[in-house]
Enzyme design. Structure first.
Site, PDB file in Angstrom:
ATOM      1  N   THR A  59      41.153  44.168  43.788  1.00 39.63           N
ATOM      2  CA  THR A  59      40.298  44.858  42.826  1.00 39.63           C
ATOM      3  C   THR A  59      38.854  44.798  43.312  1.00 39.63           C
ATOM      4  OG1 THR A  59      41.743  44.330  40.957  1.00 39.63           O
ATOM      5  CG2 THR A  59      39.460  44.894  40.443  1.00 39.63           C
ATOM      6  N   LEU A  61      37.797  38.525  40.058  1.00 41.57           N
ATOM      7  CA  LEU A  61      38.462  39.816  40.204  1.00 41.57           C
ATOM      8  C   LEU A  61      39.605  39.600  41.186  1.00 41.57           C
ATOM      9  CD1 LEU A  61      35.535  42.408  40.611  1.00 41.57           C
ATOM     10  CD2 LEU A  61      36.995  42.076  38.614  1.00 41.57           C
ATOM     11  N   ASP A  62      40.716  40.282  40.968  1.00 43.70           N
ATOM     12  CA  ASP A  62      41.851  40.139  41.872  1.00 43.70           C
ATOM     13  C   ASP A  62      41.468  40.513  43.298  1.00 43.70           C
ATOM     14  OD1 ASP A  62      43.451  39.370  39.790  1.00 43.70           O
ATOM     15  OD2 ASP A  62      44.370  41.343  39.500  1.00 43.70           O
ATOM     16  N   TYR A  63      42.231  40.016  44.234  1.00 44.16           N
ATOM     17  CA  TYR A  63      42.034  40.261  45.661  1.00 44.16           C
ATOM     18  C   TYR A  63      41.888  41.754  45.965  1.00 44.16           C
ATOM     19  CZ  TYR A  63      43.201  40.272  50.684  1.00 44.16           C
ATOM     20  OH  TYR A  63      43.196  40.464  52.048  1.00 44.16           O
TER      21      TYR A  63
END
Length: 242
Positions: free
Chosen positions: A105, A101-103
């Protein structure tokens, strides 16, 4: 015979590139001997150790983490930022995230030390649903949402059809809350899809992975998956593709 770095990566210890770094750093042994050359190949009968730990001796473990925003989906970060494995200080096994998951998110991410299980869940031919809730700038039209439902062309190709629903909107603030269900796992996919229709993401959360949700968890909480849940996930990933 297989290349040593591939064997390490498949065991889930590290990515292939990271495995190559571990070999160069002298942290890998084959049959008790340190190996620093990348061309070495091994068989299933060879004993491979990383940091003195045999790669096939750990008991497999499976966890779900409610990843907070501002955390890296990795086992380490060269900038010293918090990573998902920091939430498991008492776990002796060398676990790693399944996908990412993105930083910025938040939401569900799975972690394990079972490389085969991780590869199975991430294989593109198995369509495991992931549900996201996005707060976006702008209020999308029905036609814009239909574009997402039909699949939208990004720089790395057209996306598979998505399930999309607008949950709420705020005309004063010109924002909307959208539920999006996809089964692909491209880099920054949800953000890129919503940017492509002109409604950039302000906040993003993954609320569901297959049948798993965040029930009983708050940001930073984790729990071990039950044997039944692991069996269900394995069955879903092994089922005939849709």
């Amino acid at each position: 015979m297989e290349r040593l770095q591939k064997v390490i990566a498949r065991a889930g210890i590290a990515s292939r590139r990271k495995a190559e770094e571990l070999i160069k750093e002298g942290k890998v042994k084959v049959n008790g001997q340190i190996v620093t050359e990348l061309g070495v190949k091994v068989t299933s009968n060879d004993k491979v150790e990383v940091d003195e730990v045999p790669i096939d001796k750990e008991e497999p473990v499976y966890f779900i983490l409610y990843k907070p925003s501002g955390v890296i989906s990795s086992v380490s970060d060269d900038k010293g930022r918090k990573v998902v494995t920091d939430f498991f200080p008492m776990i002796p096994q060398r676990i790693f995230p399944i996908g990412r998951l993105d930083y910025d998110t938040s939401g569900i991410i799975l972690l394990t030390n079972d490389g085969e299980f991780s590869n199975l869940l991430q294989h593109p031919k198995y369509e495991i649903d992931k549900e996201y809730i996005a707060k976006v700038k702008g209020i999308p039209t029905k036609e814009q949402l239909r574009k997402l439902e039909r699949g939208i062309v990004l720089e790395d190709g057209k996306t598979a059809p998505a399930q999309v629903k607008m949950i709420s909107l705020d005309k004063k603030k010109n924002t909307a809350i959208i539920r999006l269900v996809i089964h692909e796992g491209r880099n920054r996919q949800v953000k890129r899809m919503l940017e492509a229709i002109g409604t950039p993401v302000m906040k993003l959360k993954r609320e569901r992975y297959a049948f798993l949700d965040l029930s009983g968890l708050t940001a930073g909480d984790a729990r071990e998956l039950s044997p039944h849940e692991v069996k269900q996930l394995r069955a879903m990933a092994s089922a005939k593709p849709r």
